[in-house]
Write an enzyme that holds these catalytic residues in place. Structure first.
Site, PDB file in Angstrom:
ATOM      1  N   HIS A  89     -10.515 -14.491   4.039  1.00  0.00           N
ATOM      2  CA  HIS A  89     -11.764 -13.797   3.733  1.00  0.00           C
ATOM      3  C   HIS A  89     -12.825 -14.795   3.290  1.00  0.00           C
ATOM      4  O   HIS A  89     -14.007 -14.612   3.568  1.00  0.00           O
ATOM      5  CB  HIS A  89     -11.541 -12.758   2.638  1.00  0.00           C
ATOM      6  CG  HIS A  89     -10.594 -11.667   3.019  1.00  0.00           C
ATOM      7  ND1 HIS A  89     -10.250 -10.647   2.169  1.00  0.00           N
ATOM      8  CD2 HIS A  89      -9.903 -11.443   4.160  1.00  0.00           C
ATOM      9  CE1 HIS A  89      -9.399  -9.829   2.772  1.00  0.00           C
ATOM     10  NE2 HIS A  89      -9.161 -10.308   3.981  1.00  0.00           N
ATOM     11  N   HIS A 125       0.882  -1.177   0.000  1.00  0.00           N
ATOM     12  CA  HIS A 125       0.000   0.000   0.000  1.00  0.00           C
ATOM     13  C   HIS A 125       0.919   1.227   0.000  1.00  0.00           C
ATOM     14  O   HIS A 125       2.047   1.154   0.491  1.00  0.00           O
ATOM     15  CB  HIS A 125      -0.823   0.109   1.279  1.00  0.00           C
ATOM     16  CG  HIS A 125      -1.677  -1.076   1.631  1.00  0.00           C
ATOM     17  ND1 HIS A 125      -1.178  -2.213   2.200  1.00  0.00           N
ATOM     18  CD2 HIS A 125      -3.014  -1.268   1.549  1.00  0.00           C
ATOM     19  CE1 HIS A 125      -2.163  -3.062   2.432  1.00  0.00           C
ATOM     20  NE2 HIS A 125      -3.288  -2.526   2.054  1.00  0.00           N
ATOM     21  N   ASP A 135       2.649   1.883   3.211  1.00  0.00           N
ATOM     22  CA  ASP A 135       3.617   0.882   3.688  1.00  0.00           C
ATOM     23  C   ASP A 135       5.047   1.287   3.353  1.00  0.00           C
ATOM     24  O   ASP A 135       5.976   0.955   4.076  1.00  0.00           O
ATOM     25  CB  ASP A 135       3.390  -0.486   3.028  1.00  0.00           C
ATOM     26  CG  ASP A 135       1.987  -1.013   3.225  1.00  0.00           C
ATOM     27  OD1 ASP A 135       1.341  -0.606   4.195  1.00  0.00           O
ATOM     28  OD2 ASP A 135       1.553  -1.840   2.400  1.00  0.00           O
ATOM     29  N   ASP A 187      -0.414 -12.506   2.380  1.00  0.00           N
ATOM     30  CA  ASP A 187      -1.062 -11.483   3.209  1.00  0.00           C
ATOM     31  C   ASP A 187      -1.159 -12.101   4.606  1.00  0.00           C
ATOM     32  O   ASP A 187      -2.235 -12.487   5.070  1.00  0.00           O
ATOM     33  CB  ASP A 187      -2.438 -11.132   2.632  1.00  0.00           C
ATOM     34  CG  ASP A 187      -3.017  -9.886   3.271  1.00  0.00           C
ATOM     35  OD1 ASP A 187      -2.443  -9.416   4.272  1.00  0.00           O
ATOM     36  OD2 ASP A 187      -4.044  -9.386   2.781  1.00  0.00           O
ATOM     37  N   GLU A 238     -10.870  -7.326  -4.114  1.00  0.00           N
ATOM     38  CA  GLU A 238     -10.541  -8.372  -3.149  1.00  0.00           C
ATOM     39  C   GLU A 238     -11.729  -8.557  -2.211  1.00  0.00           C
ATOM     40  O   GLU A 238     -11.981  -7.718  -1.332  1.00  0.00           O
ATOM     41  CB  GLU A 238      -9.282  -7.974  -2.345  1.00  0.00           C
ATOM     42  CG  GLU A 238      -8.872  -9.043  -1.352  1.00  0.00           C
ATOM     43  CD  GLU A 238      -7.603  -8.676  -0.586  1.00  0.00           C
ATOM     44  OE1 GLU A 238      -6.663  -8.092  -1.179  1.00  0.00           O
ATOM     45  OE2 GLU A 238      -7.551  -8.961   0.617  1.00  0.00           O
TER      46      GLU A 238
END
Ligand code: XLS
Ligand code: NI
Ligand code: NI
Length: 436
Positions: free
Chosen positions: A269, A99, A102, A337, A230
């Site tokens: 997720h 990101h 980051d 992730d 996502e």
């Protein structure tokens, strides 16, 4: 056990090795099913978990220090970047994802933050060239800052929409400069808590307006990679608009975005949505939207996104089976992730966590290839649906029959034998291949 600094490069030693800092299953250049393992797997480092997150949770501060003892913001982020590429070298990781926030320190104003981002993108551009690394995808963090408390593109406040647009523009520029083949939109706070204060239709239309602008900007600037949504069902908001793969596809179709957008499926997720990882992957595949993967795992006893490194080989095998079925990755890859647990708080643990995840996926790939070569599962499925290859089934398949004709046909039927699903038997085949 060795110290972080003593590990120069994690190498493949095979399954009988007891060396903690060696791969037992991941042999990057070994050719399996027509291509090297590294091209099947396309492992990526997640910058946010690995280079920035220090183990903070709701009950306490971080348990690791990743500041490298440097207080000057730009100097600190440069040191982080140096560390990131050194780590990728040690782990033989070819790709990374990030990101905006980051890789660069946030300034006091948006302008200052974007300026810092420019400096750091240039810095990372040189590093990736020097170390021969690639950027898998870029994304904008449009959810952490208080500005985004009510969402970004779905905020009730139009000025926030504009700030989000500025950040996405800068991130698309970064993606282009770094040659990324993906650009991710994870919903962040695009969702809501209660309809008592929410105009759902306006929010969804605005989200689509936002994505279209991003797409148009990227294409106009020559970005040829994929855009990804996502999916995630909840957290931080109660109703995330990108609930799951099917919901995302419905959204993309409604707004005419399917040509440019695919999906980035995250294991944790999927389970939060009440699906299996492989269900979400298959849903993406059958909708021609399989793009990339956020590799991690959740804890089925916990109802949130724990982002653990994936170690469950059953899951990685079923995942890689879907990836093989999809014909492999094109622009996407496997981005970890994932973070080492808060109590796994040393630099050695970062290496060990990646080794665990990479080996779990390497073993999953090996087993998935064996399952395909074994052929029993595929053969069972094709036989199960064989009725659609002959007689009335073939007519249904070809679209050459009608409701009336089927009705006449059905009336002539006597006893119908639906073949057994044989699930338990099929599970023994999987176990047999996994544990042979
Ligand atoms: C959060 C998401 C996030 C995205 C990138 O749950 O997984 O990390 O992958 O914004
Ligand atoms: Ni993710
Ligand atoms: Ni997540």
């Amino acid at each position: 056990m060795k110290q972080y600094a003593d590990v120069k490069e994690v190498r493949y030693e095979g399954k009988d090795s007891k060396e903690p800092f060696a791969f037992k299953y991941y042999d990057p250049d070994e050719v399996i099913d027509g291509k090297p393992m590294k091209d099947h797997l396309k492992f990526a480092m997640s910058y946010w978990h690995t280079i920035d997150a220090e183990g903070r949770d709701m009950f306490g501060p971080g348990t690791m220090d990743k500041s490298f003892g440097i207080t000057d913001p730009i100097a600190r982020y440069k040191a982080k970047a140096d560390f990131a590429f050194e780590l990728m070298n040690k782990l033989q990781l070819d790709y990374y994802c990030f990101h905006d926030v980051d890789i660069a320190p946030e300034g006091k104003t948006l302008k200052e933050s974007l300026g810092n981002l420019d400096i750091m993108v240039d810095y990372i551009f040189d590093l990736q060239k020097k170390h021969n690394k690639k950027c898998l995808w870029v994304t904008a963090n449009n959810f952490s800052d208080a500005t985004f408390m009510a969402g970004a593109a779905t905020s009730c406040e139009a000025d926030v929409f504009a700030v989000a647009a500025a950040k996405v523009r800068a991130c698309i520029d970064a993606a282009i400069k770094l040659g990324a083949t993906g650009y991710v939109f994870w919903g962040g706070r695009e969702g809501y808590e209660t309809l008592l204060n929410t105009d759902m239709e306006l929010e969804l239309d605005n989200l689509a307006r936002f994505l279209k602008m991003a797409r148009d900007y990227g294409r106009a600037k020559g970005y040829a990679g994929d855009f990804y949504l996502e999916p995630k069902p909840k957290e931080p908001t109660k109703h995330q608009y990108d609930f799951d793969a099917a919901t995302c596809m419905n959204f993309l179709r409604k707004y005419g975005l399917t040509d440019d957008f695919k999906l980035n499926i995250e294991a944790n997720h999927a389970t939060l949505a009440g699906h299996t990882f492989e269900h979400e992957l298959r849903t993406a595949i059958v909708n021609d939207a399989f793009g990339s993967i956020d590799a991690n795992q959740g804890d089925l006893l916990l109802g949130w996104d724990t982002d653990q490194f994936p170690t469950n080989v059953y899951d990685t095998t079923l995942c890689m089976l879907e990836v093989l079925r999809a014909g492999g990755f094109t622009n996407g890859g496997l981005n970890f992730d994932a973070k080492a647990r808060r109590v796994s708080n040393t630099f050695e643990d970062i290496l060990l966590a990646y080794i665990a995840g990479m080996d779990a996926f390497a073993l999953g790939l090996r087993k998935a290839v064996e399952i395909v070569e074994d052929g029993r599962l595929d053969q069972f499925v094709s036989e199960r649906y064989a009725s659609y290859t002959r007689g009335i089934g073939a007519e249904i398949f070809a679209g050459t029959t009608t409701l009336e004709a089927l009705s006449e046909y059905a009336k002539t039927l006597d006893r119908i034998d639906v073949p057994s699903g044989r699930q338990e038997y099929l599970e023994t085949i999987v176990n047999n291949i996994l544990f042979a």
